[in-house]
Design an enzyme around this catalytic site. Structure first.
Site, PDB file in Angstrom:
ATOM      1  N   TRP A  75      10.361 -13.137 -17.165  1.00 50.68           N
ATOM      2  CA  TRP A  75      10.083 -12.927 -15.744  1.00 50.68           C
ATOM      3  C   TRP A  75       8.676 -13.371 -15.360  1.00 50.68           C
ATOM      4  O   TRP A  75       7.734 -13.153 -16.116  1.00 50.68           O
ATOM      5  CB  TRP A  75      10.242 -11.432 -15.478  1.00 50.68           C
ATOM      6  CG  TRP A  75       9.595 -10.860 -14.276  1.00 50.68           C
ATOM      7  CD1 TRP A  75       8.268 -10.597 -14.114  1.00 50.68           C
ATOM      8  CD2 TRP A  75      10.246 -10.435 -13.072  1.00 50.68           C
ATOM      9  NE1 TRP A  75       8.058 -10.030 -12.876  1.00 50.68           N
ATOM     10  CE2 TRP A  75       9.247  -9.913 -12.220  1.00 50.68           C
ATOM     11  CE3 TRP A  75      11.576 -10.425 -12.637  1.00 50.68           C
ATOM     12  CZ2 TRP A  75       9.540  -9.397 -10.953  1.00 50.68           C
ATOM     13  CZ3 TRP A  75      11.861  -9.901 -11.375  1.00 50.68           C
ATOM     14  CH2 TRP A  75      10.855  -9.407 -10.553  1.00 50.68           C
ATOM     15  N   ASN A 125       5.898 -13.095 -11.920  1.00 51.00           N
ATOM     16  CA  ASN A 125       5.633 -12.802 -10.497  1.00 51.00           C
ATOM     17  C   ASN A 125       4.300 -13.390 -10.079  1.00 51.00           C
ATOM     18  O   ASN A 125       4.150 -14.619 -10.198  1.00 51.00           O
ATOM     19  CB  ASN A 125       5.904 -11.349 -10.095  1.00 51.00           C
ATOM     20  CG  ASN A 125       5.175 -10.258 -10.828  1.00 51.00           C
ATOM     21  OD1 ASN A 125       5.343 -10.075 -12.013  1.00 51.00           O
ATOM     22  ND2 ASN A 125       4.364  -9.519 -10.136  1.00 51.00           N
ATOM     23  N   ASP A 126       3.368 -12.626  -9.570  1.00 54.37           N
ATOM     24  CA  ASP A 126       2.209 -13.186  -8.842  1.00 54.37           C
ATOM     25  C   ASP A 126       1.418 -14.284  -9.566  1.00 54.37           C
ATOM     26  O   ASP A 126       1.168 -14.168 -10.767  1.00 54.37           O
ATOM     27  CB  ASP A 126       1.176 -12.092  -8.560  1.00 54.37           C
ATOM     28  CG  ASP A 126       1.779 -10.825  -8.015  1.00 54.37           C
ATOM     29  OD1 ASP A 126       2.973 -10.791  -7.746  1.00 54.37           O
ATOM     30  OD2 ASP A 126       1.013  -9.861  -7.866  1.00 54.37           O
ATOM     31  N   GLN A 146       1.681 -13.334 -13.585  1.00 57.78           N
ATOM     32  CA  GLN A 146       2.234 -12.068 -14.045  1.00 57.78           C
ATOM     33  C   GLN A 146       3.482 -12.415 -14.847  1.00 57.78           C
ATOM     34  O   GLN A 146       4.410 -13.051 -14.337  1.00 57.78           O
ATOM     35  CB  GLN A 146       2.585 -11.182 -12.852  1.00 57.78           C
ATOM     36  CG  GLN A 146       1.377 -10.581 -12.160  1.00 57.78           C
ATOM     37  CD  GLN A 146       0.720  -9.496 -12.994  1.00 57.78           C
ATOM     38  OE1 GLN A 146       1.231  -8.406 -13.102  1.00 57.78           O
ATOM     39  NE2 GLN A 146      -0.434  -9.794 -13.589  1.00 57.78           N
ATOM     40  N   SER A 153      -2.488  -7.989 -11.402  1.00 61.99           N
ATOM     41  CA  SER A 153      -2.994  -9.213 -10.772  1.00 61.99           C
ATOM     42  C   SER A 153      -4.507  -9.238 -10.590  1.00 61.99           C
ATOM     43  O   SER A 153      -5.154  -8.202 -10.463  1.00 61.99           O
ATOM     44  CB  SER A 153      -2.322  -9.396  -9.415  1.00 61.99           C
ATOM     45  OG  SER A 153      -1.007  -9.824  -9.641  1.00 61.99           O
ATOM     46  N   ARG A 187      -5.526  -2.067  -6.094  1.00 60.73           N
ATOM     47  CA  ARG A 187      -5.387  -3.139  -7.089  1.00 60.73           C
ATOM     48  C   ARG A 187      -5.616  -4.542  -6.537  1.00 60.73           C
ATOM     49  O   ARG A 187      -5.783  -4.738  -5.356  1.00 60.73           O
ATOM     50  CB  ARG A 187      -4.019  -3.076  -7.770  1.00 60.73           C
ATOM     51  CG  ARG A 187      -2.831  -3.155  -6.848  1.00 60.73           C
ATOM     52  CD  ARG A 187      -1.528  -3.118  -7.670  1.00 60.73           C
ATOM     53  NE  ARG A 187      -0.383  -2.891  -6.826  1.00 60.73           N
ATOM     54  CZ  ARG A 187       0.159  -1.699  -6.578  1.00 60.73           C
ATOM     55  NH1 ARG A 187      -0.340  -0.618  -7.134  1.00 60.73           N
ATOM     56  NH2 ARG A 187       1.197  -1.586  -5.775  1.00 60.73           N
ATOM     57  N   ASP A 188      -5.574  -5.496  -7.472  1.00 61.26           N
ATOM     58  CA  ASP A 188      -5.564  -6.937  -7.213  1.00 61.26           C
ATOM     59  C   ASP A 188      -6.889  -7.460  -6.665  1.00 61.26           C
ATOM     60  O   ASP A 188      -6.958  -8.008  -5.559  1.00 61.26           O
ATOM     61  CB  ASP A 188      -4.418  -7.294  -6.245  1.00 61.26           C
ATOM     62  CG  ASP A 188      -3.082  -6.704  -6.666  1.00 61.26           C
ATOM     63  OD1 ASP A 188      -2.909  -6.471  -7.876  1.00 61.26           O
ATOM     64  OD2 ASP A 188      -2.225  -6.457  -5.801  1.00 61.26           O
ATOM     65  N   GLU A 214      -1.080  -5.300  -0.769  1.00 62.73           N
ATOM     66  CA  GLU A 214      -1.251  -5.831  -2.120  1.00 62.73           C
ATOM     67  C   GLU A 214      -1.906  -7.214  -2.052  1.00 62.73           C
ATOM     68  O   GLU A 214      -1.864  -7.894  -1.024  1.00 62.73           O
ATOM     69  CB  GLU A 214       0.110  -5.956  -2.825  1.00 62.73           C
ATOM     70  CG  GLU A 214       0.800  -4.623  -3.075  1.00 62.73           C
ATOM     71  CD  GLU A 214       2.000  -4.746  -4.007  1.00 62.73           C
ATOM     72  OE1 GLU A 214       2.918  -5.518  -3.685  1.00 62.73           O
ATOM     73  OE2 GLU A 214       2.022  -4.069  -5.042  1.00 62.73           O
TER      74      GLU A 214
END
Ligand code: FRU
Length: 472
Positions: free
Chosen positions: A40, A42-43, A59, A103, A170-171, A224
């Site tokens: 998988w 993601n970001d 990610q 992230s 976060r991030d 986010e």
């Protein structure tokens, strides 16, 4: 490297090898869109160009195609189109990031790349995991070349964030302006209002909260992956917002990614404009931008959507899921913020067809089509016999003929946006991705799709149509 990261390194390589050996025809693998070797994605994280080479981290959950423990995967490229996978870069191997290297960003300075990210920790126990049971640590790790990393340094914990925010912070995205370092982070307040926290530092290690940025009226419960940049005198605050409700958000994605224009300075008094979406399609979230060495502002998004069980991706059968968008140049024309695929794509184009008013091309699965000088908003296109792009009832639509999950749509139905006048449309298809740039990229619609038969059919009376195949 500690014992945990040593074993994780071996395990990640093992699973990637197994997945690459399964011998399944990987029908839907993209040619130019960065995708994970297994599992998988993601970001986008830590995007940067360092000594000519582009680095994209992501990610990554190699062990679970449906998303599990997050590491940072790493790919590099010379042109942002051909990506070479370099292996996993950062592992959840410390007490302060043991449930996910979440992230973050890259800051280049003095021959060194500083990566800032969130170390996610979920405590065992009976918690709501919003106001308690979770740690969000801000971490710095440095690299001299983008491939080897120094010791992880814990910079901030939840103690350093305001009292009235939940554990959801976060991030970090960091930049330098007039000799001061700034860091923006996404947050969820205890009263369920989303905001961005703005920190400042003189040495990029010690940070102080300077400002809390939000809208006049509450706008979602969580922001986010915030990002901030200036372009052509415009100050852009990007955020991926969760919890938008009401008529305006009906028929839209569960979460949104868009931007506010900022008036004033982010670290002081500032106000935010209306929120404008980066993308009106099905698959777009958590974009991050960076500046190329030649001064372009390039943004890459995750071509996926969290918490959206209604949609599926047929690549799961082949052991991987999700990819990035094509890197997009953000630019301003006549006061409008526009997006276009990076100019490196021009070199991959070979002309296939040219027509006026209509075009039908069979089988092509990696192409760009440009429909210009559209007259009286007349536009209708069918991709792979399944995906319709159309202007009708004063709006531009992206819709699937068959919204069942085992079909080309993977359960996707319809997305649309009111657009007064349709001038031009650019369609970029890369096997299982489709990105549609309307009116020079003032509106963009992105989706994954999984057709059995490829091909493109366009009807747009009197419009000038050109189609190119994209060659590796
Ligand atoms: C956005 C996000 C981030 C977080 C990461 C975890 O998609 O939820 O806020 O850092 O994904 O994978």
């Amino acid at each position: 490297m500690n014992a945990l990261s040593k074993d994780l390194t071996k395990l990640v390589k093992m699973i990637e090898k197994i997945e690459s050996r399964t011998g399944e025809p990987d029908r839907f693998r993209t040619r130019f869109h960065l995708a994970p070797p297994a599992g998988w994605l993601n970001d986008p994280n830590g995007l940067c160009q360092y000594q000519g080479l582009y680095h994209a981290f992501f990610q990554y959950s190699p062990f679970d195609v449906e998303g599990g423990l997050k590491l940072w995967g790493h790919s590099t490229s010379r042109d942002m189109l051909h990506w070479e996978y370099q292996g996993a870069a950062l592992y959840p191997d410390q007490p302060f990031d043991c449930h996910g290297v979440y992230s973050g960003c890259a800051l280049i300075e003095d021959g060194r790349i500083s990566f800032y990210y969130t170390g996610n920790v979920k405590l065992d126990g009976d918690f709501d995991y919003v106001t308690e049971g979770r740690e969000a640590n801000t971490i710095l790790v440095e690299s001299g070349d983008g491939f080897r990393f120094g010791r992880k340094q814990l910079l901030m914990t939840n103690e350093d964030y305001p009292e009235d925010v939940t554990k959801h912070v976060r991030d970090p995205k960091v930049w330098k302006e007039n000799g001061i370092y700034y860091m923006i982070q996404g947050a969820r307040r205890k009263d369920d209002v989303g905001e961005a926290l703005l920190f400042a530092s003189s040495d990029r290690i010690h940070w102080l909260l300077k400002n809390r940025i939000t809208t006049k009226e509450p706008f979602g419960f969580m922001w986010e992956c915030p990002d901030y940049f200036e372009i052509d005198g415009k100050k852009i605050l990007s955020a991926s917002v969760q919890g938008l409700e009401g008529e305006k958000w009906k028929d839209k994605n569960v979460y949104q990614s868009g931007y506010f224009e900022v008036k004033g300075h982010v670290a002081e008094q500032c106000t935010l404009s209306e929120y404008v979406l980066w993308d009106y399609g099905f698959d777009y979230y958590a974009p991050q931008s960076f500046e190329t060495e030649d001064g372009r502002r390039v943004q890459i998004g995750w071509m996926g959507m969290p918490d959206c069980p209604e949609h599926t991706n047929r690549t799961i059968e082949d052991g991987w899921q999700h990819c990035f968008t094509i890197p997009r140049e953000i630019y301003v024309k006549d006061g409008r913020v526009l997006q276009r695929p990076v100019r490196e794509l021009e070199e991959r184009k070979r002309i296939l067809a040219e027509a006026t008013g209509g075009l039908y091309v069979e089988e092509e699965s990696v192409y760009e089509a440009r429909i210009a000088e559209i007259k009286e908003n007349q536009f209708h296109a069918v991709l792979g016999e399944e995906l319709i792009l159309e202007y009708r009832d004063s709006r531009f639509e992206m819709r699937f003929i068959n919204p069942s999950k085992d079909n080309a749509s993977g359960g996707r139905t319809i997305r649309y946006q009111e657009i007064e006048t349709l001038n031009n449309v650019t369609i970029l298809t890369d096997v299982s991705t489709c990105e549609v740039f309307v009116n020079d990229g003032e509106y963009v619609f992105s989706t994954r799709f999984y057709p059995e038969n490829y091909g493109l059919q366009i009807q747009a009376d009197e419009a000038k149509i050109k189609m190119w195949e994209l060659v590796s």
